[in-house]
Design a protein around this motif. Structure first.
Motif, short mmCIF file in Angstrom:
data_model
loop_
_atom_site.label_atom_id
_atom_site.label_comp_id
_atom_site.label_asym_id
_atom_site.label_seq_id
_atom_site.Cartn_x
_atom_site.Cartn_y
_atom_site.Cartn_z
N ASN A 40 0.88 -0.94 0.04
CA ASN A 40 -0.06 0.10 0.02
C ASN A 40 0.94 1.17 0.00
OD1 ASN A 40 -2.38 1.67 0.22
ND2 ASN A 40 -2.39 1.25 2.43
N THR A 41 0.45 2.36 -0.36
CA THR A 41 1.05 3.60 -0.39
C THR A 41 -0.07 4.77 0.12
OG1 THR A 41 0.32 4.37 -2.55
CG2 THR A 41 2.56 3.17 -2.52
N GLN A 42 0.54 5.60 0.75
CA GLN A 42 -0.11 6.88 1.41
C GLN A 42 0.49 8.17 1.12
OE1 GLN A 42 -0.94 6.21 5.77
NE2 GLN A 42 -2.24 4.55 5.25
N PHE A 43 -0.21 8.87 0.65
CA PHE A 43 0.38 10.28 0.09
C PHE A 43 -0.60 11.34 0.84
CE2 PHE A 43 1.20 13.45 -3.16
CZ PHE A 43 2.46 13.86 -2.72
N THR A 44 -0.38 11.96 1.87
CA THR A 44 -1.00 12.71 2.63
C THR A 44 -0.62 14.11 2.78
OG1 THR A 44 -1.79 10.63 3.52
CG2 THR A 44 -2.51 12.82 4.64
N ARG A 45 -1.52 15.24 2.51
CA ARG A 45 -1.07 16.49 3.07
C ARG A 45 -1.25 16.59 4.50
NH1 ARG A 45 -2.26 22.15 0.46
NH2 ARG A 45 -1.37 23.37 1.97
N ILE A 46 -0.40 17.20 5.16
CA ILE A 46 -0.37 17.51 6.65
C ILE A 46 -0.87 18.72 6.97
CG2 ILE A 46 1.01 17.20 8.90
CD1 ILE A 46 3.12 15.87 7.30
N ASN A 47 -2.09 18.77 7.29
CA ASN A 47 -2.82 20.19 7.27
C ASN A 47 -2.07 21.31 8.02
OD1 ASN A 47 -3.46 19.31 9.94
ND2 ASN A 47 -5.72 19.47 9.52
N ASP A 48 -1.34 21.08 9.30
CA ASP A 48 -1.00 22.20 10.13
C ASP A 48 0.67 22.39 9.85
OD1 ASP A 48 -0.64 19.75 11.03
OD2 ASP A 48 -0.72 20.25 13.21
N THR A 49 1.26 21.72 8.84
CA THR A 49 2.45 22.02 8.70
C THR A 49 2.75 22.50 6.83
OG1 THR A 49 3.04 19.77 7.53
CG2 THR A 49 3.13 20.27 10.03
N GLY A 50 1.79 22.29 6.15
CA GLY A 50 2.20 22.67 4.77
C GLY A 50 2.98 21.58 4.08
N ASN A 51 3.19 20.35 4.65
CA ASN A 51 3.88 19.15 3.91
C ASN A 51 3.06 18.16 3.70
OD1 ASN A 51 6.57 20.68 4.41
ND2 ASN A 51 7.01 19.73 6.28
N TYR A 52 3.72 17.34 2.77
CA TYR A 52 3.15 15.97 2.48
C TYR A 52 3.73 14.95 3.12
CZ TYR A 52 0.40 18.14 -1.27
OH TYR A 52 -0.49 18.97 -1.83
N GLN A 53 3.34 13.72 3.63
CA GLN A 53 3.69 12.46 3.88
C GLN A 53 3.63 11.58 3.03
OE1 GLN A 53 1.72 10.08 7.14
NE2 GLN A 53 3.19 10.34 8.45
N ILE A 54 4.51 10.73 3.10
CA ILE A 54 4.54 9.71 2.01
C ILE A 54 4.89 8.36 2.81
CG2 ILE A 54 5.68 8.63 0.02
CD1 ILE A 54 6.40 11.48 -0.68
N LYS A 55 4.30 7.62 2.68
CA LYS A 55 4.33 6.31 3.40
C LYS A 55 4.06 5.18 2.69
CE LYS A 55 2.92 4.62 8.19
NZ LYS A 55 2.05 4.81 9.04
N VAL A 56 5.30 4.31 2.28
CA VAL A 56 5.29 2.92 1.37
C VAL A 56 5.34 1.69 2.36
CG1 VAL A 56 6.32 1.93 -0.48
CG2 VAL A 56 6.15 4.43 -0.30
#
Length: 157
Positions: A40-56
């Motif tokens: 699985n992969t997750q690509f999520t915007r982190i709402n209180d930092t302005g960054n994206y998290q990528i999880k593979v």
């Protein structure tokens, strides 16, 4: 038949070189010691930092029994749409490998380069110098927003 000292030395040296070459070839990693596949992969915007998290997330199966119980590493590289390397992530001290299992790599990147990214994940030896598995490439798709307090820390090289 008489052999000079020089001939004997040359023959001995040739035997040592052939033996050393055989040992090196037998002990070298081929990249096929572990088979990994994408879970699985997750690509999520982190709402209180302005960054994206990528999880593979990857599942693995060890084909070389000498590796079971040994510490290895995994490396995830994140690339931009033009193929430039944005970030490399791995485990701080590696992890012990079982016969089969699963693991994940996690990192975050700024919003600006987050469009059309790809990742490549591979298992390596503990020092991250020799490949132990096939590479797994992904194109993560956006999921829901998360809070930075929900992020699991990771080491980034």
């Amino acid at each position: 038949m008489y052999l000079s000292t020089k001939s004997k030395t040359s023959i001995l040296l040739a035997v040592i070189i052939v033996a050393a070459g055989t040992l090196i070839q037998v002990s070298a990693y081929t990249g096929g010691e572990i088979s990994i596949k994408l879970n699985n992969t997750q690509f999520t915007r982190i709402n209180d930092t302005g960054n994206y998290q990528i999880k593979v997330f990857v599942d693995y199966s060890v084909t070389d029994p000498t590796l079971i119980g040994q510490k290895i590493n995994a490396v995830m590289k994140v690339y931009s749409s033009d193929g430039s390397l944005l970030k490399t992530t791995s485990f701080p001290g590696g992890f012990p490998v079982n016969r089969t299992g699963s693991t994940y790599l996690l990192t975050s990147i700024p919003v600006s380069p987050a469009q059309n990214i790809t990742t490549e994940t591979v298992f390596t030896d503990l020092n991250k110098t020799n490949l132990l598995s096939n590479p797994v490439k992904t194109t993560p798709h956006m999921t829901d927003l998360i809070k930075s307090s929900e992020i699991t820390p990771t080491l980034t090289d």
